[in-house]
Design an enzyme around this catalytic site. Structure first.
Site: not given
Length: 171
Positions: A7, A50
Site C-alpha cells: 500500500s 499510511k
C-alpha cells in the site's frame, strides 16, 4: 517495524524494515506528508502504515485522481504510477468536500490503487496513531531518512468561525 504489503509502494516495499518513533508527536504536531503507523480501524490487533495528507480543519477532495486540500492541488512526488481506481472522493451524491475534524487526520497509501485508507475507513483520530516512520534501514542499499513531503499549490483559505473551528462542509 516490518512493512507488510504494497500500500505504500513505491516509497516503501513489502519486507522493508523501518525505525519508528513513538516520541516524535510528543515533541511536535503531526505534519502533512508524515508516514504514520496506526491501528487498523477494522482490526486493532494489526498495524497500518499510511501517509498523512489532511490535517485538522483541512477540506479534502479527490477529483480525477488528484488530491485537493483547501481547494489547492497536492503535488505528491512519492506517487509515481498513475492511479485509476477511486478517482473521486467523497463519491457521487456525497458531500462534495470533507472537512477533517479537530484531532483527526486524513491518510492515504502511496499506492492509491492498492490501499485501504481514509477513503475506506474514514478519518483517523490522533489517539489511533502510534508513531511516525523515521528511517528505512533495510534493505541497506535503500536505507534513507523518510522525509519526502508533498507541496500544496494554490490553497484557498476558508473562513474560520471565531472559536468554533472550521466552517461546516459545503453542500
Amino acid at each position: 517495524m516490518r512493512v507488510v504489503g504494497t500500500s505504500m509502494y513505491p516509497s516503501l516495499h513489502d519486507g522493508d524494515l523501518l525505525i519508528a518513533s513513538k516520541v516524535d508527536y510528543r515533541i511536535h504536531p503531526i505534519e502533512r506528508g508524515d508516514i504514520v503507523i496506526l491501528k487498523d480501524p477494522l482490526d486493532p490487533s494489526r498495524d497500518f502504515i499510511k501517509r498523512v495528507v489532511g490535517l485538522p480543519g483541512d477540506r479534502i477532495q479527490i477529483r480525477d485522481h488528484h488530491v485537493l486540500v483547501n481547494g489547492g492541488a497536492l503535488s505528491e512526488p512519492y506517487v509515481r504510477a498513475p492511479w485509476v481506481q477511486t478517482g473521486d472522493w467523497p463519491g457521487p451524491g456525497a458531500i462534495s468536500i470533507d472537512v477533517v475534524p479537530s484531532g483527526s487526520y486524513f491518510v492515504l497509501g502511496d499506492n492509491r490503487d492498492h490501499s485501504s485508507d481514509s477513503r475506506v475507513f474514514g478519518r483517523v483520530r490522533q489517539d489511533a496513531i502510534d508513531g511516525k516512520a523515521v528511517v528505512r534501514f533495510w534493505p541497506f542499499p535503500r536505507a534513507e531518512v523518510l522525509n519526502l513531503r508533498p507541496t500544496l499549490t494554490n490553497p484557498h483559505p476558508f473562513p474560520q468561525r471565531s472559536g468554533a473551528g472550521p466552517v461546516g462542509p459545503l453542500r
